[in-house]
Write a protein that holds these residues in place. Sequence first.
Motif, mmCIF file in Angstrom:
data_model
loop_
_atom_site.group_PDB
_atom_site.id
_atom_site.type_symbol
_atom_site.label_atom_id
_atom_site.label_comp_id
_atom_site.label_asym_id
_atom_site.label_seq_id
_atom_site.Cartn_x
_atom_site.Cartn_y
_atom_site.Cartn_z
ATOM 1 N N LYS A 156 1.871 -15.609 -13.776
ATOM 2 C CA LYS A 156 2.267 -16.253 -12.545
ATOM 3 C C LYS A 156 3.242 -17.310 -12.626
ATOM 4 C CE LYS A 156 -1.181 -14.326 -10.019
ATOM 5 N NZ LYS A 156 -0.820 -13.383 -8.630
ATOM 6 N N ALA A 157 4.278 -17.136 -13.654
ATOM 7 C CA ALA A 157 5.221 -18.270 -13.926
ATOM 8 C C ALA A 157 5.913 -18.691 -12.713
ATOM 9 C CB ALA A 157 6.102 -17.653 -15.217
ATOM 10 N N GLU A 158 6.496 -17.937 -11.899
ATOM 11 C CA GLU A 158 7.350 -17.934 -10.752
ATOM 12 C C GLU A 158 6.635 -18.848 -9.792
ATOM 13 O OE1 GLU A 158 10.605 -17.973 -10.448
ATOM 14 O OE2 GLU A 158 11.122 -17.215 -12.482
ATOM 15 N N ASP A 159 5.331 -18.104 -9.582
ATOM 16 C CA ASP A 159 4.381 -18.643 -8.472
ATOM 17 C C ASP A 159 4.030 -20.115 -8.795
ATOM 18 O OD1 ASP A 159 4.768 -16.390 -7.319
ATOM 19 O OD2 ASP A 159 2.907 -15.478 -7.901
ATOM 20 N N TRP A 160 3.546 -20.377 -10.159
ATOM 21 C CA TRP A 160 2.936 -21.573 -10.353
ATOM 22 C C TRP A 160 3.760 -22.666 -10.971
ATOM 23 C CZ3 TRP A 160 -1.861 -19.581 -13.523
ATOM 24 C CH2 TRP A 160 -2.687 -18.751 -12.672
ATOM 25 N N VAL A 161 5.334 -22.424 -11.058
ATOM 26 C CA VAL A 161 5.870 -23.633 -11.683
ATOM 27 C C VAL A 161 6.248 -24.664 -10.618
ATOM 28 C CG1 VAL A 161 8.084 -22.321 -10.905
ATOM 29 C CG2 VAL A 161 8.156 -24.112 -12.928
ATOM 30 N N GLY A 162 6.246 -24.256 -9.189
ATOM 31 C CA GLY A 162 6.196 -25.345 -8.206
ATOM 32 C C GLY A 162 4.836 -26.228 -8.304
ATOM 33 N N ASP A 163 3.855 -25.516 -8.581
ATOM 34 C CA ASP A 163 2.441 -26.581 -8.675
ATOM 35 C C ASP A 163 2.702 -27.477 -9.858
ATOM 36 O OD1 ASP A 163 1.376 -24.995 -6.462
ATOM 37 O OD2 ASP A 163 0.547 -23.445 -7.594
ATOM 38 N N LEU A 164 3.173 -26.756 -11.029
ATOM 39 C CA LEU A 164 3.249 -27.565 -12.129
ATOM 40 C C LEU A 164 3.972 -28.959 -11.949
ATOM 41 C CD1 LEU A 164 2.809 -27.636 -15.458
ATOM 42 C CD2 LEU A 164 4.909 -26.565 -15.794
ATOM 43 N N ARG A 165 5.208 -28.691 -11.193
ATOM 44 C CA ARG A 165 6.173 -29.993 -10.900
ATOM 45 C C ARG A 165 5.426 -30.825 -10.035
ATOM 46 N NH1 ARG A 165 11.186 -31.745 -11.570
ATOM 47 N NH2 ARG A 165 12.121 -32.898 -9.780
ATOM 48 N N THR A 166 4.604 -30.459 -9.031
ATOM 49 C CA THR A 166 4.041 -31.468 -8.066
ATOM 50 C C THR A 166 2.899 -32.161 -8.858
ATOM 51 O OG1 THR A 166 4.253 -29.921 -6.152
ATOM 52 C CG2 THR A 166 2.447 -31.448 -6.056
ATOM 53 N N SER A 167 2.079 -31.458 -9.843
ATOM 54 C CA SER A 167 1.064 -32.121 -10.427
ATOM 55 C C SER A 167 1.708 -33.079 -11.390
ATOM 56 C CB SER A 167 0.226 -31.151 -11.430
ATOM 57 O OG SER A 167 -0.557 -30.159 -10.710
ATOM 58 N N LEU A 168 2.776 -32.753 -12.095
ATOM 59 C CA LEU A 168 3.403 -33.702 -13.164
ATOM 60 C C LEU A 168 4.239 -34.773 -12.388
ATOM 61 C CD1 LEU A 168 4.604 -31.237 -15.790
ATOM 62 C CD2 LEU A 168 2.635 -32.787 -15.805
ATOM 63 N N TYR A 169 4.838 -34.539 -11.393
ATOM 64 C CA TYR A 169 5.938 -35.396 -10.642
ATOM 65 C C TYR A 169 5.296 -36.012 -9.453
ATOM 66 C CZ TYR A 169 9.706 -34.108 -13.946
ATOM 67 O OH TYR A 169 10.467 -33.706 -14.980
ATOM 68 N N LYS A 170 4.185 -35.786 -8.822
ATOM 69 C CA LYS A 170 3.547 -36.578 -7.760
ATOM 70 C C LYS A 170 2.217 -36.729 -7.984
ATOM 71 C CE LYS A 170 6.455 -34.179 -4.083
ATOM 72 N NZ LYS A 170 6.605 -33.229 -3.048
ATOM 73 N N THR A 171 1.246 -35.888 -8.324
ATOM 74 C CA THR A 171 -0.221 -36.225 -8.610
ATOM 75 C C THR A 171 -0.114 -37.440 -9.876
ATOM 76 O OG1 THR A 171 -0.961 -33.773 -7.797
ATOM 77 C CG2 THR A 171 -2.414 -35.390 -9.118
ATOM 78 N N TYR A 172 0.441 -36.862 -10.873
ATOM 79 C CA TYR A 172 0.088 -37.931 -11.969
ATOM 80 C C TYR A 172 0.867 -39.261 -11.909
ATOM 81 C CZ TYR A 172 -2.177 -34.773 -15.419
ATOM 82 O OH TYR A 172 -3.272 -33.971 -15.947
ATOM 83 N N LYS A 173 2.128 -39.035 -11.142
ATOM 84 C CA LYS A 173 2.859 -40.294 -10.868
ATOM 85 C C LYS A 173 2.090 -41.017 -10.145
ATOM 86 C CE LYS A 173 7.223 -42.079 -11.610
ATOM 87 N NZ LYS A 173 7.659 -42.031 -12.850
ATOM 88 N N SER A 174 1.244 -40.798 -9.395
ATOM 89 C CA SER A 174 0.375 -41.698 -8.425
ATOM 90 C C SER A 174 -0.570 -42.417 -9.113
ATOM 91 C CB SER A 174 -0.060 -40.645 -7.160
ATOM 92 O OG SER A 174 -1.260 -39.898 -7.607
ATOM 93 N N LEU A 175 -1.009 -42.167 -10.412
ATOM 94 C CA LEU A 175 -2.053 -42.503 -11.162
ATOM 95 C C LEU A 175 -1.472 -43.954 -11.922
ATOM 96 C CD1 LEU A 175 -3.560 -39.272 -12.685
ATOM 97 C CD2 LEU A 175 -4.285 -40.616 -10.669
ATOM 98 N N SER A 176 -2.550 -44.412 -12.427
ATOM 99 C CA SER A 176 -2.184 -45.920 -13.288
ATOM 100 C C SER A 176 -1.463 -45.530 -14.453
ATOM 101 C CB SER A 176 -3.418 -46.587 -13.671
ATOM 102 O OG SER A 176 -2.997 -47.610 -14.584
ATOM 103 N N GLU A 177 -0.400 -46.168 -14.666
ATOM 104 C CA GLU A 177 0.680 -45.928 -15.924
ATOM 105 C C GLU A 177 -0.017 -46.167 -17.337
ATOM 106 O OE1 GLU A 177 4.401 -47.835 -15.610
ATOM 107 O OE2 GLU A 177 5.381 -46.171 -14.426
ATOM 108 N N ASP A 178 -1.347 -47.086 -17.037
ATOM 109 C CA ASP A 178 -1.895 -47.587 -18.190
ATOM 110 C C ASP A 178 -3.116 -46.432 -18.656
ATOM 111 O OD1 ASP A 178 -0.552 -49.774 -18.647
ATOM 112 O OD2 ASP A 178 -1.937 -50.863 -16.944
ATOM 113 N N LEU A 179 -3.269 -45.457 -17.825
ATOM 114 C CA LEU A 179 -4.190 -44.351 -18.412
ATOM 115 C C LEU A 179 -3.528 -43.976 -19.571
ATOM 116 C CD1 LEU A 179 -5.010 -42.367 -15.154
ATOM 117 C CD2 LEU A 179 -6.469 -43.789 -16.344
ATOM 118 N N ILE A 180 -4.713 -43.616 -20.734
ATOM 119 C CA ILE A 180 -4.282 -42.943 -21.923
ATOM 120 C C ILE A 180 -4.440 -41.616 -21.771
ATOM 121 C CG2 ILE A 180 -4.999 -42.846 -24.430
ATOM 122 C CD1 ILE A 180 -3.546 -45.619 -23.365
ATOM 123 N N VAL A 181 -3.334 -40.674 -22.052
ATOM 124 C CA VAL A 181 -3.516 -39.326 -21.709
ATOM 125 C C VAL A 181 -4.152 -38.491 -23.027
ATOM 126 C CG1 VAL A 181 -2.343 -37.173 -21.589
ATOM 127 C CG2 VAL A 181 -1.448 -39.375 -20.363
#
Length: 381
Positions: free
Chosen positions: A269-294
């Motif tokens: 599902k690469a073409e279908d899921w690449v948009g979800d991947l970007r949203t998770s990384l660039y919006k969902t995670y971006k809204s979290l505290s920068e001090d979280l340890i990944v």
Amino acid sequence: MGARTLQAMTAKEVTQMLLNNEELFILDVRNTDDFDNWKIEGGKIEVVNVPYFDLLDGVDPALDKIPDGKKILVVCAKEGSSKFVGEQIVEAGRNNVYYLEGGMKSWSEYLEPIKVGDLKDGGELYQFVRIGKGCLSYMVISGGEAATVDTLRMTNVFEQFAKDKGAVIKHTIDTHLHADHISGGKLLADKTNAKYWLPPKDATEVVFEYTPLEDDNAITVGNTQIKIQPIYSPGHTIGSTSLIVDDQYLLSGDILFVQSIGRPDLAGKAEDWVGDLRTSLYKTYKSLSEDLIVLPAHFGQHTELGEDGKVAARLGDLYASNPGLNIESEEVFRSAVTDNLPPHPNSYQEIRQTNMGRVKPTEEEQREMEMGPNRCAIHDK
């Protein structure tokens, strides 16, 4: 003078040498294709490949490649060939010669538990590093209870570790349906009478019972209320769900790694899921505290191993340094992800079917399915 007899070296001992930056010379006698695909590397380990069949008439082709004054470890798939070659190297007059006990199979399965840190109201968090395959699992311990995350197939390791810590395993959690290794989450839950959690969007084809891992389900471990809060973060799979532990740690599954990001194509599902991947990384995670340890579920390069072998990074630092988090254009991101996909993991379709409970391979078949490196990441070239 070093020992003039062939000795065994365990995967644990090799791991300690790697993490302690001790010198080790490895003669890998597997065939070249297997060696090129996957080998022991990292730290101050030097490795050369001379196939076993080139040494049947004697080890002279290997002797001139072996340096003086270092420990010599002979490696093969299961240990038999390495013993044969190692004994000849000893007979040729070399000291400190070892063979890898159990071969690369033992290297693939060894887990090194490393303490990540203490939790705020009591309790501890541990990372289990599968050094030979790049898989990472976790155990949260608090108030005599434990939860494991992205549990690996070697469930006895987690059972014994919890027992040694005086904890009862109450929860096993998979952040997503894995495709590069066989999950031990359901098996461990069944063995310990624990609750098994799996994202429901990844569970549409599973044939066993599970508890849905969703955003509004906080999982409490122990009497000290160490909460694990799920965060839906699709992209690697449609159900990928991250976990925030104790407001300190972000267990990112296979969405975000220390030096790379997750791949979206292991279910085709690469073409279908690449948009979800970007949203998770660039919006969902971006809204979290920068001090979280990944704390990711995998590492791809040994350079990602930090102090004491731990794989971890502050979220804010990753937004500054991780190439996958610094692609401004969505079009360029889509191209970067879908055009740079690495080869698929070994037997990934069969592994997915196993993790759904739809096929039940033997233990030996499971070992063979998992041999080789993990390939869950898209690395910057």
